[in-house]
Each structure stands twice: as C-alpha cells, then as structure tokens.
Design a protein around this motif. Structure first.
Motif, mmCIF file in Angstrom:
data_model
loop_
_atom_site.group_PDB
_atom_site.id
_atom_site.type_symbol
_atom_site.label_atom_id
_atom_site.label_comp_id
_atom_site.label_asym_id
_atom_site.label_seq_id
_atom_site.Cartn_x
_atom_site.Cartn_y
_atom_site.Cartn_z
ATOM 1 N N LEU A 91 4.517 28.827 -9.175
ATOM 2 C CA LEU A 91 4.414 27.635 -10.951
ATOM 3 C C LEU A 91 6.018 28.142 -11.169
ATOM 4 O O LEU A 91 6.082 26.465 -12.016
ATOM 5 N N GLN A 92 6.752 28.242 -10.422
ATOM 6 C CA GLN A 92 8.228 27.958 -11.087
ATOM 7 C C GLN A 92 8.816 26.505 -9.934
ATOM 8 O O GLN A 92 9.743 25.544 -10.332
ATOM 9 N N VAL A 93 8.246 26.095 -9.229
ATOM 10 C CA VAL A 93 8.649 25.345 -8.514
ATOM 11 C C VAL A 93 6.775 24.231 -8.589
ATOM 12 O O VAL A 93 7.738 23.130 -7.124
ATOM 13 N N GLN A 94 6.328 24.739 -8.399
ATOM 14 C CA GLN A 94 5.414 23.367 -8.727
ATOM 15 C C GLN A 94 4.408 23.462 -9.735
ATOM 16 O O GLN A 94 3.960 24.518 -10.769
ATOM 17 N N ARG A 95 3.721 22.692 -10.123
ATOM 18 C CA ARG A 95 2.776 22.192 -11.388
ATOM 19 C C ARG A 95 1.827 23.053 -11.356
ATOM 20 O O ARG A 95 1.158 23.713 -12.202
ATOM 21 N N TYR A 96 1.328 23.194 -10.544
ATOM 22 C CA TYR A 96 -0.485 24.055 -10.451
ATOM 23 C C TYR A 96 -0.689 24.035 -9.055
ATOM 24 O O TYR A 96 -0.140 23.080 -8.328
ATOM 25 N N VAL A 97 -1.371 25.654 -8.750
ATOM 26 C CA VAL A 97 -1.909 26.295 -7.599
ATOM 27 C C VAL A 97 -3.737 25.966 -7.234
ATOM 28 O O VAL A 97 -3.905 26.058 -7.753
ATOM 29 N N LEU A 98 -3.729 25.330 -5.682
ATOM 30 C CA LEU A 98 -4.649 24.996 -5.476
ATOM 31 C C LEU A 98 -5.314 26.427 -4.187
ATOM 32 O O LEU A 98 -4.936 26.419 -3.174
ATOM 33 N N VAL A 142 4.231 31.261 2.657
ATOM 34 C CA VAL A 142 4.216 32.084 1.494
ATOM 35 C C VAL A 142 2.503 33.135 1.312
ATOM 36 O O VAL A 142 3.361 34.296 0.887
ATOM 37 N N SER A 143 2.342 32.981 2.473
ATOM 38 C CA SER A 143 1.397 33.806 2.508
ATOM 39 C C SER A 143 0.272 33.444 4.050
ATOM 40 O O SER A 143 0.692 32.413 4.271
ATOM 41 N N MET A 176 2.070 36.506 -6.617
ATOM 42 C CA MET A 176 2.311 34.754 -6.059
ATOM 43 C C MET A 176 1.981 33.735 -7.030
ATOM 44 O O MET A 176 3.683 33.051 -7.428
ATOM 45 N N ILE A 177 1.519 33.669 -8.200
ATOM 46 C CA ILE A 177 0.825 32.816 -8.686
ATOM 47 C C ILE A 177 2.461 32.291 -9.956
ATOM 48 O O ILE A 177 2.402 30.818 -9.383
ATOM 49 N N PRO A 178 2.767 33.356 -10.327
ATOM 50 C CA PRO A 178 3.922 32.708 -11.297
ATOM 51 C C PRO A 178 4.815 32.713 -10.089
ATOM 52 O O PRO A 178 5.857 31.492 -11.301
ATOM 53 N N GLU A 179 5.403 33.117 -9.116
ATOM 54 C CA GLU A 179 6.745 32.956 -7.922
ATOM 55 C C GLU A 179 6.709 30.740 -7.786
ATOM 56 O O GLU A 179 7.351 29.644 -8.161
#
Length: 323
Positions: free
Chosen positions: A270-277, A62-63, A265-268
């Motif tokens: 959040l389409q496949v996981q509930r939260y991002v650390l 992803v990054s 990146m975060i909106p993308e």
C-alpha cells in the motif's frame, strides 16, 4: 526426460511457473519442466532460477503462490521460511530473494485451503472449540430438511455438497458449503426450533469465519463492496483486526500462513499502490492455463509430454509470445 542418450523415466507431470502482475491486467507462463517426481531440493533450485531470470529482466517478485503440498512447504522451509511449528506463534512466511535484498512472501492458494477446510470438517467432525462443537451433521441435516420440505432457505446445499467424494476438486461446491447463506440457513432452522439444529452456533461461527477469510483472500473486483472489496488504506485497519481474530480462532495451517503473509505484505504494497486485489495471489490463473491446454487437446485430462509441449507452444504463438 534426460539427455536423450540413456534410458530415462517417462514424464507424467509438468511443473509450470507463471507470473501475474499486481498492477495492470497481465499474466504470463515463463517456464515448464516435465517430470515424474521432484524433490523439494530440486524445486528450490528451479524456483531460485526463475527468480534470477525475472530479476535480470527487471521484474520484482513480491510473493510466490502454491498449494499446500508437503513438498512445497519443505521447499519454502529450505529457502528460509519457518512454516512448521506452533500455529499460535507467528510464522516466518517470507524468504530472502536470492539476488536482491527484498523479501519474497509465500501464499497458499486460497481455493485449495477452502477445500481442505471443508474436507477437515467432514472428516474430523466433531471439532471442539471454546464456544462448542463444530459438526458436519448440521449441514447434512440442512440438506435432509430442505429435500423433505421441498424448500431451500436461500442456499445451494444439495446431495453433491454433502456427498462430495466424487467432486473433491470442485471449488464451487466447497465455497457454497462454507458460505454465509448456509450459516444464515442454520440459524434460521435453529430459530424455527428444528431439534436437529440445536447447539449449531459453533458450526455457524466456523462457516462465517472461513467464508469471510475466503472473500478477503479472493478479492478480484476493484469496485466491489464489503468483504470482497480490494484491500486499501481505508479498510485495512478493519481487515487487519478481522485477520487477527481469525488467526487466533483457526488451526488450518494454510490459512494461518496466508494471514501472517497478508499482515506483513499488504502494508508494504500500500506504500506503492492504492489498493491490492488478493485474487492476483491465486493459483486460479494457472488452472485457467491448464484448462486451455486440456481444451486444445479435445478436453484430454491426461496429455502426454509431447502433447503438452505442442499445445503449450501453440498457445504461446497464438498469444504473440516468441519462443
């Protein structure tokens, strides 16, 4: 270095690639290259090769996280990013994956960016803003007043934080200097009518924005509250509004790159996981590997290439990785 048949330079550095999972609790170094120096062109080839190998094994990247060295920025631009230009205009902080139709975003390590912001404030003070001047001397005055009175206003500022030339690499000192506790202490001194802290509001504003940005880009606990909480659907609108305000305020290019990346990146994700650390995008994982390598060599801060190879292999065997 070299093919073993000709005279070659002795390697003095190691370029290491590590993969960190956005989901689950795993991380793994996947490659290292012993070098004396690397051009941005060579780094681009090595990164493209790493992306190819990971894609062949079904891992989606992803990054890519790195520090803000000029060679890294040049490499990203060669891959298709546009990281140089007017910081007030949106930057292109992603490049096309060489083997898929996906985009790969670029992040600058938040810890390095925090130290650069601290160094910038100390070196170029005063810095003019629309609300006044940001001045390093307010932090200096805070340290002097606290030493003189023998009382600390709920902050950790000491001589080591003010005169940090011998401790430039310590992230903790930068984090404690540009922290909310320091901004509150400066306001308290101003309200108590200490003359040294008159007109400190612009400095307080700068410290608070940097502190909030670092917390946003360094969230590591899924149960954390407030600014250190993970980025999710429930708080993303609020966080996005803060990132937009911070981008208009800051000219620290590393933070601007990270803000632009998070906004896209975060909106993308959040389409496949509930939260991002966001801590998963930190270079701290690599620093911990380097600490293990130093510790295995008796805390040798400058191991030779042969020592690095032996220690790296031993660490991988200990973790159950077959080489």
């Amino acid at each position: 270095m070299g093919d073993g048949n000709n005279e070659t330079d002795v390697a003095t550095e190691a370029l290491v690639f590590m993969v960190v999972g956005l989901q689950g609790h795993w991380k793994a170094p996947i490659a290292y290259y012993l070098t004396k120096s690397l051009s941005p062109e060579t780094q681009r080839v090595l990164l493209s090769h790493a992306l190819e190998e990971l894609h062949a094994r079904g891992i989606r990247v992803v990054s890519v996280t790195m520090d803000g060295h000029a060679s890294n920025v040049s490499m990203c631009n060669q891959l298709g990013c546009e990281l140089k230009g007017n910081p007030q205009e949106p930057l292109k902080t992603s490049f096309p994956h060489p083997w898929t139709s996906d985009k790969v975003f670029v992040m600058m390590d938040a810890c390095h960016m925090l130290k650069l912001a601290r160094n910038m404030l100390q070196a170029y003070s005063p810095i003019a803003t629309t609300t006044g001047q940001i001045k390093w001397r307010f932090i200096n005055h805070l340290n002097d007043v606290q030493k003189k009175d023998g009382l600390y206003a709920a902050n950790k500022i000491t001589d080591k934080h003010v005169y940090f030339e011998n401790h430039k690499m310590r992230v903790s000192l930068a984090a404690q200097t540009l922290s909310r506790s320091v901004s509150v202490a400066l306001r308290t001194m101003r309200d108590l009518r200490y003359s040294q802290f008159k007109d400190c509001e612009a400095t307080v504003e700068f410290i608070e924005i940097i502190d909030r940005l670092f917390d946003t880009m360094n969230g590591r606990n899924p149960r954390a509250k407030g600014l250190k909480s993970p980025l999710g659907a429930l708080n993303w609108i609020e966080r996005k509004a803060f990132l937009s305000r911070a981008r208009e305020y800051l000219s620290v290019i590393g933070f601007v790159i990270n803000i632009d990346t998070l906004m896209l990146m975060i909106p993308e994700l959040l389409q496949v996981q509930r939260y991002v650390l966001t801590y998963r995008f930190s270079q701290d994982h690599l620093e911990l590997l380097f600490n293990s390598i130093r510790a295995s060599g008796g805390w040798n801060n400058n191991p030779s290439a042969r020592q690095f190879q032996a220690i790296f292999r031993r660490l991988m065997v200990r973790c159950g990785v077959s080489l």
